[in-house]
Design a protein around this motif. Structure first.
Motif, PDB file in Angstrom:
ATOM      1  N   GLY A 103       0.807  -1.207  -0.062  1.00 55.21           N
ATOM      2  CA  GLY A 103       0.073  -0.016   0.065  1.00 55.21           C
ATOM      3  C   GLY A 103       0.847   1.111  -0.076  1.00 55.21           C
ATOM      4  N   ARG A 104       0.138   2.428   0.136  1.00 53.08           N
ATOM      5  CA  ARG A 104       0.823   3.603   0.193  1.00 53.08           C
ATOM      6  C   ARG A 104       0.728   4.272   1.408  1.00 53.08           C
ATOM      7  NH1 ARG A 104       2.588   5.081  -4.646  1.00 53.08           N
ATOM      8  NH2 ARG A 104       1.641   4.000  -6.479  1.00 53.08           N
ATOM      9  N   LEU A 105       1.779   4.961   1.785  1.00 51.43           N
ATOM     10  CA  LEU A 105       1.923   5.485   2.960  1.00 51.43           C
ATOM     11  C   LEU A 105       0.935   6.996   3.089  1.00 51.43           C
ATOM     12  CD1 LEU A 105       4.669   4.064   3.265  1.00 51.43           C
ATOM     13  CD2 LEU A 105       5.390   5.988   4.603  1.00 51.43           C
ATOM     14  N   THR A 106       0.144   7.019   4.373  1.00 53.19           N
ATOM     15  CA  THR A 106      -0.803   8.102   4.362  1.00 53.19           C
ATOM     16  C   THR A 106      -0.180   9.422   4.682  1.00 53.19           C
ATOM     17  OG1 THR A 106      -1.253   7.396   6.654  1.00 53.19           O
ATOM     18  CG2 THR A 106      -2.647   6.724   4.732  1.00 53.19           C
ATOM     19  N   VAL A 125      12.240   3.004  16.769  1.00 56.38           N
ATOM     20  CA  VAL A 125      11.001   2.363  16.417  1.00 56.38           C
ATOM     21  C   VAL A 125      10.235   3.362  15.384  1.00 56.38           C
ATOM     22  CG1 VAL A 125       9.799   3.108  18.545  1.00 56.38           C
ATOM     23  CG2 VAL A 125       8.735   1.309  17.221  1.00 56.38           C
ATOM     24  N   ALA A 126       9.480   2.894  14.423  1.00 55.97           N
ATOM     25  CA  ALA A 126       9.037   3.833  13.507  1.00 55.97           C
ATOM     26  C   ALA A 126       7.526   3.233  13.540  1.00 55.97           C
ATOM     27  CB  ALA A 126       9.743   3.778  12.121  1.00 55.97           C
ATOM     28  N   THR A 127       6.607   4.173  13.222  1.00 58.19           N
ATOM     29  CA  THR A 127       5.145   3.750  13.007  1.00 58.19           C
ATOM     30  C   THR A 127       4.771   4.598  11.880  1.00 58.19           C
ATOM     31  OG1 THR A 127       4.543   5.559  14.528  1.00 58.19           O
ATOM     32  CG2 THR A 127       4.696   3.525  15.355  1.00 58.19           C
ATOM     33  N   PHE A 128       3.784   3.894  10.920  1.00 56.09           N
ATOM     34  CA  PHE A 128       3.269   4.667   9.826  1.00 56.09           C
ATOM     35  C   PHE A 128       2.077   3.771   9.366  1.00 56.09           C
ATOM     36  CE2 PHE A 128       6.418   1.278   8.750  1.00 56.09           C
ATOM     37  CZ  PHE A 128       5.852   0.512   7.460  1.00 56.09           C
ATOM     38  N   THR A 129       1.360   4.391   8.574  1.00 63.63           N
ATOM     39  CA  THR A 129      -0.135   3.750   8.225  1.00 63.63           C
ATOM     40  C   THR A 129      -0.048   3.560   6.754  1.00 63.63           C
ATOM     41  OG1 THR A 129      -1.071   4.838   9.914  1.00 63.63           O
ATOM     42  CG2 THR A 129      -2.430   4.284   8.232  1.00 63.63           C
ATOM     43  N   LEU A 130      -0.534   2.492   6.469  1.00 65.43           N
ATOM     44  CA  LEU A 130      -0.568   1.914   4.869  1.00 65.43           C
ATOM     45  C   LEU A 130      -1.886   2.001   4.366  1.00 65.43           C
ATOM     46  CD1 LEU A 130       1.830  -1.017   4.245  1.00 65.43           C
ATOM     47  CD2 LEU A 130       2.085   1.559   3.391  1.00 65.43           C
ATOM     48  N   ALA A 131      -2.218   2.554   3.321  1.00 60.24           N
ATOM     49  CA  ALA A 131      -3.588   2.566   2.725  1.00 60.24           C
ATOM     50  C   ALA A 131      -3.538   1.542   1.754  1.00 60.24           C
ATOM     51  CB  ALA A 131      -3.766   3.836   2.065  1.00 60.24           C
ATOM     52  N   VAL A 132      -4.323   0.623   1.829  1.00 56.88           N
ATOM     53  CA  VAL A 132      -4.384  -0.508   1.239  1.00 56.88           C
ATOM     54  C   VAL A 132      -5.815  -0.588   0.634  1.00 56.88           C
ATOM     55  CG1 VAL A 132      -4.127  -3.239   1.170  1.00 56.88           C
ATOM     56  CG2 VAL A 132      -2.678  -1.851   2.657  1.00 56.88           C
ATOM     57  N   GLU A 159     -12.830   0.476  -2.080  1.00 57.29           N
ATOM     58  CA  GLU A 159     -12.649   0.677  -0.526  1.00 57.29           C
ATOM     59  C   GLU A 159     -11.260   0.667  -0.103  1.00 57.29           C
ATOM     60  OE1 GLU A 159     -15.546  -1.050   1.965  1.00 57.29           O
ATOM     61  OE2 GLU A 159     -17.250  -0.282   0.688  1.00 57.29           O
ATOM     62  N   THR A 160     -10.765   1.370   0.919  1.00 54.04           N
ATOM     63  CA  THR A 160      -9.362   1.234   1.306  1.00 54.04           C
ATOM     64  C   THR A 160      -9.459   0.926   2.793  1.00 54.04           C
ATOM     65  OG1 THR A 160      -8.837   3.035  -0.295  1.00 54.04           O
ATOM     66  CG2 THR A 160      -7.349   2.653   1.452  1.00 54.04           C
ATOM     67  N   ASP A 161      -8.462   0.224   3.264  1.00 53.96           N
ATOM     68  CA  ASP A 161      -8.311   0.024   4.544  1.00 53.96           C
ATOM     69  C   ASP A 161      -7.030   0.720   4.989  1.00 53.96           C
ATOM     70  OD1 ASP A 161     -10.318  -1.756   5.303  1.00 53.96           O
ATOM     71  OD2 ASP A 161      -9.132  -3.339   3.914  1.00 53.96           O
ATOM     72  N   PHE A 162      -6.992   1.351   6.128  1.00 52.89           N
ATOM     73  CA  PHE A 162      -5.785   2.011   6.653  1.00 52.89           C
ATOM     74  C   PHE A 162      -5.493   1.367   7.646  1.00 52.89           C
ATOM     75  CE2 PHE A 162      -8.697   5.095   4.622  1.00 52.89           C
ATOM     76  CZ  PHE A 162      -7.875   5.660   3.721  1.00 52.89           C
ATOM     77  N   ILE A 163      -4.224   0.795   7.501  1.00 54.50           N
ATOM     78  CA  ILE A 163      -3.444  -0.149   8.528  1.00 54.50           C
ATOM     79  C   ILE A 163      -2.262   0.379   9.249  1.00 54.50           C
ATOM     80  CG2 ILE A 163      -2.560  -2.596   8.624  1.00 54.50           C
ATOM     81  CD1 ILE A 163      -4.329  -3.166   6.127  1.00 54.50           C
TER      82      ILE A 163
END
Length: 175
Positions: A9-12, A26-33, A45-49
């Protein structure tokens, strides 16, 4: 038991890099899949993980991934909980990334792009180089090119041409 997740996915937004009290990154990020199907209205539809990655891969993610970049994550689902400011128990489900792949070159225009060469690309020789004219640097005498090409099979040739069989030893089989 099995707990395995593979996401693309792509980073939000840009990754958030922090360090623990012991100095561990430690790195945190959200993927839009995107989901693999459309809803009743014909829309995707897209999930944000939410994803978490630790140590050196966390620093790499923070340095090279930016908002909009395409990334692949291999890891596992993890649920944790903590007490919120209001005293209630808060549960968080996230993907603990064991591996993060950068799926676009940084010069790509696919959202949030940065300028520069592709990852892993060799440095380019500057114009007016002391090694000769850089426009001709890939030209070699025809006989040298033919000698080098004889070692390799062309990709557009059929490897099964002829008798339709190839010789494979048992050591080359994956099973």
């Amino acid at each position: 038991m099995m707990n395995r997740v593979i996401l693309v996915g792509r980073l939000t937004k840009d990754p958030d890099l922090r360090y623990t009290a012991n100095g561990i990154a430690v790195a945190t990020f959200t993927l839009a899949v995107d989901r693999g199907f459309t809803n009743a209205q014909g829309e995707k539809e897209t999930d944000f993980i939410n994803c978490v990655v630790w140590r050196k891969p966390a620093e790499n993610v923070a340095n090279y991934l930016k908002k909009g970049r395409l990334a692949g994550v291999d890891g596992r689902v993890q649920t944790r909980n903590y007490e919120g400011q209001d005293g209630k128990r808060v549960y968080v489900t996230e993907v603990l990334a064991e591996s993060v792949q950068f799926l676009e070159p940084k010069s790509s225009s696919g959202g949030g792009g940065r300028s520069g060469d592709d990852f892993g690309a060799p440095p380019r020789e500057p114009q007016g180089s002391p090694y000769g004219n850089s426009n001709n640097q890939n030209q070699r005498p025809a006989q040298n090119q033919n000698q080098n090409n004889n070692k390799f099979q062309r990709m557009d040739e059929d490897p099964f041409a002829g008798n339709g069989q190839i010789d494979i030893s048992d050591d080359d089989l994956p099973f």
